[in-house]
Write a protein that holds these residues in place. Structure first.
Motif, short mmCIF file in Angstrom:
data_model
loop_
_atom_site.label_atom_id
_atom_site.label_comp_id
_atom_site.label_asym_id
_atom_site.label_seq_id
_atom_site.Cartn_x
_atom_site.Cartn_y
_atom_site.Cartn_z
N LYS A 155 0.83 -1.21 0.00
CA LYS A 155 0.00 0.00 0.00
C LYS A 155 0.86 1.26 0.00
CE LYS A 155 -4.18 -1.91 2.14
NZ LYS A 155 -5.08 -1.88 3.31
N GLU A 156 1.98 1.21 0.75
CA GLU A 156 2.89 2.36 0.77
C GLU A 156 3.53 2.58 -0.61
OE1 GLU A 156 5.74 1.89 3.84
OE2 GLU A 156 4.27 1.82 5.46
N LYS A 157 3.97 1.47 -1.22
CA LYS A 157 4.62 1.56 -2.52
C LYS A 157 3.64 1.97 -3.62
CE LYS A 157 8.60 -1.54 -2.05
NZ LYS A 157 9.30 -2.68 -2.68
N SER A 158 2.39 1.59 -3.46
CA SER A 158 1.42 1.84 -4.53
C SER A 158 1.21 3.33 -4.78
CB SER A 158 0.08 1.17 -4.19
OG SER A 158 -0.45 1.71 -2.99
N MET A 159 1.29 4.13 -3.73
CA MET A 159 1.12 5.57 -3.91
C MET A 159 2.28 6.17 -4.72
SD MET A 159 -1.77 6.42 -2.62
CE MET A 159 -2.33 4.87 -3.33
N ALA A 160 3.50 5.67 -4.43
CA ALA A 160 4.65 6.14 -5.21
C ALA A 160 4.55 5.67 -6.66
CB ALA A 160 5.94 5.62 -4.58
N LEU A 161 4.04 4.45 -6.86
CA LEU A 161 3.87 3.93 -8.22
C LEU A 161 2.81 4.73 -8.97
CD1 LEU A 161 4.00 0.07 -7.58
CD2 LEU A 161 5.72 1.45 -8.76
N TRP A 162 1.75 5.15 -8.26
CA TRP A 162 0.70 5.94 -8.88
C TRP A 162 1.23 7.30 -9.32
CZ3 TRP A 162 -3.19 6.30 -11.67
CH2 TRP A 162 -4.11 7.35 -11.64
N GLU A 163 2.09 7.90 -8.50
CA GLU A 163 2.71 9.16 -8.89
C GLU A 163 3.62 8.99 -10.10
OE1 GLU A 163 2.14 12.20 -7.78
OE2 GLU A 163 0.59 11.38 -6.47
N GLU A 164 4.28 7.84 -10.14
CA GLU A 164 5.16 7.53 -11.28
C GLU A 164 4.35 7.37 -12.56
OE1 GLU A 164 7.90 3.80 -12.64
OE2 GLU A 164 8.02 4.37 -10.53
N VAL A 165 3.20 6.72 -12.46
CA VAL A 165 2.33 6.55 -13.63
C VAL A 165 1.87 7.90 -14.15
CG1 VAL A 165 0.05 5.74 -14.37
CG2 VAL A 165 1.53 4.24 -13.04
N LYS A 166 1.49 8.80 -13.23
CA LYS A 166 1.04 10.13 -13.64
C LYS A 166 2.16 10.94 -14.26
CE LYS A 166 -0.77 11.21 -9.61
NZ LYS A 166 -1.50 12.00 -8.58
N GLN A 167 3.41 10.68 -13.80
CA GLN A 167 4.54 11.44 -14.34
C GLN A 167 4.97 10.94 -15.70
OE1 GLN A 167 7.86 11.79 -11.69
NE2 GLN A 167 9.19 12.71 -13.20
N ASP A 168 4.99 9.61 -15.88
CA ASP A 168 5.45 9.08 -17.17
C ASP A 168 4.32 8.79 -18.14
OD1 ASP A 168 4.31 6.61 -16.46
OD2 ASP A 168 6.17 5.80 -15.70
N GLY A 169 3.09 9.09 -17.74
CA GLY A 169 1.97 8.91 -18.65
C GLY A 169 1.59 7.47 -18.87
N GLY A 170 2.04 6.59 -18.00
CA GLY A 170 1.69 5.18 -18.12
C GLY A 170 2.46 4.44 -19.18
#
Length: 458
Positions: free
Chosen positions: A103-118
């Motif tokens: 759950k902690e990592k998922s928030m960082a991954l979600w920010e990464e998705v928003k930054q790299d456009g998926g």
């Protein structure tokens, strides 16, 4: 030790196979191989790792936010973040089976998705390194840099991508003032010389300058301090093994497949057993080829040509490795690759040309260096070896055996991916004065020849 030789263009092949006079004690190959090629049973209709057809069976779900959830499937113990971005379904592995950590990592991954456009293809930094390599290719096409320079850039780009991945540096925000020290600490596990580390720090600084000046993605260039080399200091981080030491090491690793010790708490017993089997044969490959650990770890089955000599139980292999000196072909005599292929068929069902030989039991990716080093350190602890017994010692043992057998320096250099001067400096230094004089004459003669035109298959 197995007797290695190296291959060149057809006009000089006969001389390289015929080393009986140079190595009388090891019975080196005396003729061209008259072989029945043992074609490993690759499934050419499937060029990628097989996946389960249809939707993966979801065992557990854990909703996070609207449109975001964590799932765990039957195929993997890790929690997977599933989300949507711009109408596309995206999934990212948290690489942990602990739900709280996921759950902690998922928030960082979600920010990464928003930054790299998926977009697929690794982290933001990993893609920036690829973009930097493309930028250098453009400079080469314009004649701004030389051929050997662009080859070095391509190799170092691969190293830097692994560095950012292993150290979990994903975006430019993760680049701090201590990145130089982080890189030095990361390279310590590879047991390479201080000189090589300092050379790679130069490339790291080049990339940081590009990110700052060309891309304007970082506000400053972190100071990169190289390791200071004291004049006359011993720069050795590893040493060659004698015969008794080598036998102990090999016997220890031959027994680990039957050891139920699991170094990964999130792996099943079957996954752990495959990891032990792969590491066992990796050790055999290292001491029978003299290749660098990083070169062996990244071998794919398309890089291996297995041959069996007629009426001879030994199996000969021609492998193509890609390391810091570029592509080269290595010939070795070992059954490790053949037996590893048999084990891979038992575990994975199919073996494809794109599969890594020493692969992760969960996905088609090379075993991490930390995984290999974990078992190597367990061996050192049990056998009570000294600090200079490192994974790189297997390469030094191999090269030393060739030197003691009287193999010419240019053949040793070609087989192991070193320059003739380096081989002479580090491995012939203890020879007698008369032998050194003979070797120097050979070096001068070889250095006048044209470079070998090796035909590599990509």
């Amino acid at each position: 030790l197995a007797e290695p030789v190296t291959t060149t263009r057809p006009s000089t092949t006969r001389n390289l196979w015929c080393l009986r006079s140079a190595v009388p004690s090891t019975g080196v190959l005396t003729n061209r191989l008259r072989t029945d090629r043992l074609r490993t049973s690759f499934d050419k209709s499937a060029m990628s790792h097989p996946v389960t057809t249809g939707r993966s069976q979801v065992l557990e779900r854990s909703p996070l936010l609207p449109g975001l959830e964590l799932t765990r499937t039957k195929e993997s113990p890790f929690w997977i973040l599933r989300c949507k971005w711009n109408g596309k379904k995206i999934s990212r592995s948290t690489k942990t089976s602990d739900l709280a950590v996921a759950k902690e990592k998922s928030m960082a991954l979600w920010e990464e998705v928003k930054q790299d456009g998926g977009k697929k293809g690794g982290s933001v930094l990993s893609r920036l390194i690829s973009e930097w390599a493309d930028f250098q290719d453009q400079r080469f096409s314009l004649g701004e840099i030389a051929q050997n320079t662009i080859e070095q850039y391509q190799v170092k780009a691969k190293h830097l991508r692994r560095f950012f991945s292993d150290c979990e540096l994903k975006t430019t925000k993760d680049i701090g003032k201590q990145i130089g020290k982080e890189y030095i600490n990361w390279k310590k596990k590879d047991s390479i010389s201080v000189k090589t580390v300092n050379e790679e720090l130069t490339y790291l600084k080049t990339v940081l300058s590009w990110l700052h000046q060309e891309k304007q993605l970082i506000t400053y260039i972190p100071q990169i301090k190289k390791i200071r080399i004291t004049p006359g200091a011993d720069d050795e981080t590893s040493r060659a093994l004698d015969k008794d030491e080598l036998d102990l090491v090999i016997n220890w690793f031959n027994k680990i497949p039957d050891n139920d010790y699991n170094t990964r708490v999130n792996e099943t017993s079957e996954q752990s057993k495959w990891r032990r089997v792969a590491i066992k044969y990796m050790i055999q490959a290292l001491y029978t080829t003299g290749a660098r650990p990083s070169e062996i770890r990244h071998l794919q089955w398309r890089n291996v040509n297995i041959q069996r000599r007629e009426k001879n139980p030994w199996i000969y292999n021609e492998i193509t490795v890609n390391g810091k000196t570029g592509l080269r072909k290595v010939v070795c005599k070992t059954s490790a690759f053949f037996r590893l292929h048999q084990e891979a068929e038992k575990y994975f069902g199919k073996v494809n040309l794109n599969d890594y030989l020493f692969r992760n039991p969960i996905e088609n990716a090379p075993l991490s260096s930390s995984s290999v080093n974990t078992w190597w350190n367990l061996m050192k602890q049990e056998l009570q070896t000294d600090e200079l017994v490192q994974l790189y010692s297997l390469r030094k043992t191999y090269i030393t055996s060739l030197v003691h057998a009287g193999v010419a320096p240019h053949l040793v250099a070609a087989q192991c991916g070193n320059s003739i001067s380096i081989i002479h400096k580090h491995y012939y230094a203890g020879s007698s004065a008369e032998k050194i004089q003979v070797m120097e004459a050979k070096i001068q003669q070889v250095e006048k020849l044209e470079p070998m035109d090796l035909d590599f298959e990509h």
